[in-house]
Scaffold this motif. Structure first.
Motif, PDB file in Angstrom:
ATOM      1  N   LEU A 187     -15.434  78.104  42.140  1.00  0.00           N
ATOM      2  CA  LEU A 187     -15.600  77.007  43.088  1.00  0.00           C
ATOM      3  C   LEU A 187     -16.284  77.501  44.357  1.00  0.00           C
ATOM      4  O   LEU A 187     -17.191  76.838  44.888  1.00  0.00           O
ATOM      5  N   GLY A 188     -15.856  78.670  44.852  1.00  0.00           N
ATOM      6  CA  GLY A 188     -16.481  79.231  46.041  1.00  0.00           C
ATOM      7  C   GLY A 188     -17.970  79.480  45.839  1.00  0.00           C
ATOM      8  O   GLY A 188     -18.782  79.224  46.735  1.00  0.00           O
ATOM      9  N   GLY A 189     -18.340  79.943  44.648  1.00  0.00           N
ATOM     10  CA  GLY A 189     -19.748  80.167  44.348  1.00  0.00           C
ATOM     11  C   GLY A 189     -20.542  78.875  44.335  1.00  0.00           C
ATOM     12  O   GLY A 189     -21.657  78.807  44.886  1.00  0.00           O
ATOM     13  N   GLN A 190     -19.978  77.836  43.714  1.00  0.00           N
ATOM     14  CA  GLN A 190     -20.672  76.537  43.669  1.00  0.00           C
ATOM     15  C   GLN A 190     -20.844  75.950  45.065  1.00  0.00           C
ATOM     16  O   GLN A 190     -21.926  75.444  45.409  1.00  0.00           O
ATOM     17  N   LEU A 191     -19.795  76.017  45.876  1.00  0.00           N
ATOM     18  CA  LEU A 191     -19.886  75.454  47.226  1.00  0.00           C
ATOM     19  C   LEU A 191     -20.853  76.247  48.099  1.00  0.00           C
ATOM     20  O   LEU A 191     -21.544  75.675  48.949  1.00  0.00           O
ATOM     21  N   SER A 192     -20.936  77.551  47.877  1.00  0.00           N
ATOM     22  CA  SER A 192     -21.888  78.373  48.636  1.00  0.00           C
ATOM     23  C   SER A 192     -23.323  77.989  48.297  1.00  0.00           C
ATOM     24  O   SER A 192     -24.174  77.860  49.194  1.00  0.00           O
ATOM     25  N   LEU A 193     -23.591  77.789  47.011  1.00  0.00           N
ATOM     26  CA  LEU A 193     -24.931  77.368  46.600  1.00  0.00           C
ATOM     27  C   LEU A 193     -25.241  75.970  47.124  1.00  0.00           C
ATOM     28  O   LEU A 193     -26.363  75.690  47.579  1.00  0.00           O
ATOM     29  N   ALA A 194     -24.240  75.081  47.076  1.00  0.00           N
ATOM     30  CA  ALA A 194     -24.437  73.723  47.595  1.00  0.00           C
ATOM     31  C   ALA A 194     -24.708  73.742  49.094  1.00  0.00           C
ATOM     32  O   ALA A 194     -25.524  72.950  49.600  1.00  0.00           O
ATOM     33  N   LEU A 195     -24.051  74.655  49.812  1.00  0.00           N
ATOM     34  CA  LEU A 195     -24.308  74.793  51.249  1.00  0.00           C
ATOM     35  C   LEU A 195     -25.743  75.232  51.490  1.00  0.00           C
ATOM     36  O   LEU A 195     -26.416  74.749  52.416  1.00  0.00           O
ATOM     37  N   GLY A 196     -26.231  76.145  50.641  1.00  0.00           N
ATOM     38  CA  GLY A 196     -27.620  76.566  50.756  1.00  0.00           C
ATOM     39  C   GLY A 196     -28.582  75.410  50.583  1.00  0.00           C
ATOM     40  O   GLY A 196     -29.597  75.322  51.288  1.00  0.00           O
ATOM     41  N   VAL A 197     -28.271  74.509  49.660  1.00  0.00           N
ATOM     42  CA  VAL A 197     -29.103  73.315  49.467  1.00  0.00           C
ATOM     43  C   VAL A 197     -29.030  72.414  50.696  1.00  0.00           C
ATOM     44  O   VAL A 197     -30.044  71.904  51.187  1.00  0.00           O
ATOM     45  N   LEU A 198     -27.822  72.212  51.221  1.00  0.00           N
ATOM     46  CA  LEU A 198     -27.634  71.344  52.384  1.00  0.00           C
ATOM     47  C   LEU A 198     -28.397  71.873  53.599  1.00  0.00           C
ATOM     48  O   LEU A 198     -28.947  71.091  54.393  1.00  0.00           O
ATOM     49  N   LEU A 199     -28.461  73.190  53.746  1.00  0.00           N
ATOM     50  CA  LEU A 199     -29.144  73.791  54.891  1.00  0.00           C
ATOM     51  C   LEU A 199     -30.657  73.612  54.840  1.00  0.00           C
ATOM     52  O   LEU A 199     -31.343  73.910  55.825  1.00  0.00           O
ATOM     53  N   CYS A 200     -31.165  73.125  53.725  1.00  0.00           N
ATOM     54  CA  CYS A 200     -32.596  72.803  53.630  1.00  0.00           C
ATOM     55  C   CYS A 200     -32.934  71.511  54.374  1.00  0.00           C
ATOM     56  O   CYS A 200     -34.121  71.208  54.576  1.00  0.00           O
ATOM     57  N   LEU A 201     -31.908  70.749  54.772  1.00  0.00           N
ATOM     58  CA  LEU A 201     -32.125  69.447  55.401  1.00  0.00           C
ATOM     59  C   LEU A 201     -32.074  69.570  56.923  1.00  0.00           C
ATOM     60  O   LEU A 201     -31.810  70.646  57.476  1.00  0.00           O
ATOM     61  N   ASN A 202     -32.322  68.451  57.608  1.00  0.00           N
ATOM     62  CA  ASN A 202     -32.279  68.456  59.072  1.00  0.00           C
ATOM     63  C   ASN A 202     -30.828  68.518  59.565  1.00  0.00           C
ATOM     64  O   ASN A 202     -29.884  68.312  58.793  1.00  0.00           O
ATOM     65  N   TYR A 203     -30.651  68.789  60.873  1.00  0.00           N
ATOM     66  CA  TYR A 203     -29.309  68.999  61.430  1.00  0.00           C
ATOM     67  C   TYR A 203     -28.422  67.773  61.281  1.00  0.00           C
ATOM     68  O   TYR A 203     -27.222  67.887  61.011  1.00  0.00           O
ATOM     69  N   TYR A 204     -28.997  66.597  61.480  1.00  0.00           N
ATOM     70  CA  TYR A 204     -28.233  65.354  61.327  1.00  0.00           C
ATOM     71  C   TYR A 204     -27.671  65.259  59.911  1.00  0.00           C
ATOM     72  O   TYR A 204     -26.494  64.931  59.711  1.00  0.00           O
ATOM     73  N   SER A 205     -28.504  65.565  58.923  1.00  0.00           N
ATOM     74  CA  SER A 205     -28.086  65.465  57.519  1.00  0.00           C
ATOM     75  C   SER A 205     -27.094  66.555  57.146  1.00  0.00           C
ATOM     76  O   SER A 205     -26.219  66.334  56.307  1.00  0.00           O
ATOM     77  N   ILE A 206     -27.227  67.719  57.755  1.00  0.00           N
ATOM     78  CA  ILE A 206     -26.262  68.800  57.499  1.00  0.00           C
ATOM     79  C   ILE A 206     -24.863  68.365  57.941  1.00  0.00           C
ATOM     80  O   ILE A 206     -23.875  68.522  57.211  1.00  0.00           O
ATOM     81  N   ALA A 207     -24.783  67.796  59.140  1.00  0.00           N
ATOM     82  CA  ALA A 207     -23.477  67.332  59.641  1.00  0.00           C
ATOM     83  C   ALA A 207     -22.943  66.190  58.787  1.00  0.00           C
ATOM     84  O   ALA A 207     -21.739  66.153  58.451  1.00  0.00           O
ATOM     85  N   LEU A 208     -23.840  65.276  58.401  1.00  0.00           N
ATOM     86  CA  LEU A 208     -23.417  64.135  57.582  1.00  0.00           C
ATOM     87  C   LEU A 208     -22.955  64.599  56.205  1.00  0.00           C
ATOM     88  O   LEU A 208     -21.941  64.113  55.672  1.00  0.00           O
ATOM     89  N   GLY A 209     -23.662  65.541  55.606  1.00  0.00           N
ATOM     90  CA  GLY A 209     -23.280  66.051  54.291  1.00  0.00           C
ATOM     91  C   GLY A 209     -21.959  66.802  54.331  1.00  0.00           C
ATOM     92  O   GLY A 209     -21.117  66.657  53.441  1.00  0.00           O
ATOM     93  N   ALA A 210     -21.752  67.592  55.382  1.00  0.00           N
ATOM     94  CA  ALA A 210     -20.499  68.351  55.508  1.00  0.00           C
ATOM     95  C   ALA A 210     -19.304  67.411  55.642  1.00  0.00           C
ATOM     96  O   ALA A 210     -18.186  67.738  55.207  1.00  0.00           O
ATOM     97  N   ALA A 211     -19.529  66.239  56.221  1.00  0.00           N
ATOM     98  CA  ALA A 211     -18.431  65.286  56.425  1.00  0.00           C
ATOM     99  C   ALA A 211     -17.875  64.755  55.109  1.00  0.00           C
ATOM    100  O   ALA A 211     -16.747  64.239  55.072  1.00  0.00           O
ATOM    101  N   SER A 212     -18.644  64.872  54.024  1.00  0.00           N
ATOM    102  CA  SER A 212     -18.183  64.352  52.733  1.00  0.00           C
ATOM    103  C   SER A 212     -17.218  65.292  52.015  1.00  0.00           C
ATOM    104  O   SER A 212     -16.576  64.900  51.035  1.00  0.00           O
ATOM    105  N   LEU A 213     -17.105  66.535  52.494  1.00  0.00           N
ATOM    106  CA  LEU A 213     -16.309  67.521  51.770  1.00  0.00           C
ATOM    107  C   LEU A 213     -14.839  67.131  51.694  1.00  0.00           C
ATOM    108  O   LEU A 213     -14.170  67.388  50.683  1.00  0.00           O
ATOM    109  N   SER A 214     -14.321  66.479  52.737  1.00  0.00           N
ATOM    110  CA  SER A 214     -12.911  66.064  52.708  1.00  0.00           C
ATOM    111  C   SER A 214     -12.662  65.068  51.577  1.00  0.00           C
ATOM    112  O   SER A 214     -11.607  65.106  50.928  1.00  0.00           O
ATOM    113  N   LEU A 215     -13.632  64.180  51.311  1.00  0.00           N
ATOM    114  CA  LEU A 215     -13.493  63.236  50.200  1.00  0.00           C
ATOM    115  C   LEU A 215     -13.518  63.962  48.859  1.00  0.00           C
ATOM    116  O   LEU A 215     -12.765  63.620  47.946  1.00  0.00           O
ATOM    117  N   VAL A 216     -14.387  64.950  48.738  1.00  0.00           N
ATOM    118  CA  VAL A 216     -14.506  65.710  47.483  1.00  0.00           C
ATOM    119  C   VAL A 216     -13.188  66.400  47.152  1.00  0.00           C
ATOM    120  O   VAL A 216     -12.757  66.425  45.993  1.00  0.00           O
TER     121      VAL A 216
END
Length: 392
Positions: A187-216
């Protein structure tokens, strides 16, 4: 759910063997090979086991064409087809449990997570332009990783429940192929790779994407608390309807994103309630909740209401995004598709529920096509308006 001790010594290995594409004929003849002298409770148990095996076979194989040569009876030709399940089964033995843990052999969930992202990205495209292919690729990769992470979290929470249910007993954690600690590292490996994908986006989207983790993380617990876990799943699975627009535009236009997100949540309530009807008997035995158990025989009226709400949201999103005729034409087709799903649904047939559930991938692709076509039509409309003004 399997009885505590299956008659005829049916084991978990039997369950695994029926996943093979050549198992279908066996399921058809099983009822015919029951000992003719067996009567009463014993024969009833055998027939119950056969029914469970058939149910699991259908749920595992309904969208899995196999990677093999098929003999065609009438013409003698051979066809070649590839499936995610066969790719997983051809992977090294030590890797296969991890691929199955992230449901790489069942891509329908990844599609249902990815499609709301594509709708949002397509709506955010400039008039007359196709969606950004690079952005679609980034979100496709993210959907694959986050769906895998979500399934891993779900199986870690549910390992004790999964052992008691026939459809889930063969999952890697429940069956002991992967330990909880190994799953946590994975799980840690998958989330690390997903974070790498998220960091390809703009700062607004990074914050918005991180906010979904509690739902996951919390969604798998909802089935223990409420009869509406499908609603929480909708909030989780459709986060991409917000994220896609912000990734393209730099921030959300809430007049478009919120109606689109709302429609996605309603869509999830439709298809996942249908899906939940496959497991309602096992859910009662295990003690978990779902909309299928809450709505029961009133399922179709509720699904009709969800459909009306979904279509209303899509119309509003289209109006605010200045969509054109092709978009609304496709919305009419989507409405017909959903109406047919609901009208022909047999909530007491696991096979029919599975068939209706997986058909929603095509519905999502159809809506994407409508958005793209409507956006391309914008350029033509604007050109006509400019010509009219020049003629004046």
């Amino acid at each position: 759910m399997f009885p505590a001790k299956l008659t005829c010594q049916c084991t978990l290995n039997t369950l695994k063997r029926i996943h093979h594409p050549t198992s279908s004929p066996c399921l058809r003849i099983l009822p015919n090979v029951l000992p003719q002298k067996t009567t009463g409770r014993a024969r009833g148990d055998l027939q119950s086991d056969v029914s469970v095996l058939r149910r699991v076979y259908y749920s595992q194989s309904a969208i899995r064409p196999s990677f093999k040569l098929h003999d065609t009876q009438h013409y003698g030709r051979r066809t070649f087809s590839v499936s995610a399940a066969t790719i997983v089964s051809s992977a090294p033995a030590g890797v296969q449990p991890y691929l199955r843990l992230m449901r790489l052999d069942k891509p329908i969930g990844t599609w249902l997570l990815y499609l709301p992202c594509t709708w949002s990205i397509a709506l955010a495209a400039d008039p007359g332009c196709l969606p950004d292919l690079g952005m679609l690729t980034v979100f496709g990769t993210g959907a694959l990783l986050m769906r895998g992470a979500g399934c891993t979290i779900n199986d870690m929470w549910d390992k004790d429940y999964d052992k008691k249910v026939s459809r889930t007993a063969a999952r890697p954690i429940a069956s002991g192929e992967i330990s909880p600690m190994q799953a946590l590292v994975f799980l840690g490996g998958q989330l690390s790779l997903a974070l790498g994908v998220l960091l390809c986006l703009n700062y607004y989207s990074i914050a918005l994407g991180a906010a979904s983790l509690s739902l996951v993380i919390t969604y798998p617990l909802m089935k223990r608390i409420t009869y509406w876990p499908q609603f929480v799943l909708g909030l989780t699975f459709n986060w991409g309807a917000l994220l896609g627009w912000s990734a393209v535009k730099g921030s959300c236009d809430w007049s478009v994103c919120l109606p689109l997100y709302f429609s996605g949540v309603m869509w999830t309530l439709i298809y996942d309630t249908i899906y939940a009807h496959q497991d309602k008997e096992d859910d009662v035995k295990v003690g978990v909740k779902s909309t299928a158990l809450r709505l029961q025989e009133q399922t179709k009226p509720w699904l009709s209401g969800f459909t009306l709400a979904m279509m209303s949201g899509l119309v509003l999103a289209g109006v605010n995004a200045e969509q054109t005729l092709p978009y609304y034409a496709v919305l009419s087709t989507v409405a017909v598709h959903l109406t047919n799903q609901i009208y022909t649904l047999d909530i007491n047939s696991p096979e029919d529920c599975w068939k209706k559930f997986v058909s929603n991938r095509n519905l999502g692709l159809l809506l994407l096509l409508g958005i793209v076509a409507g956006n391309l039509w914008k350029e033509r409309r604007e050109t006509l308006l400019q010509n009219e003004e020049e003629n004046r």
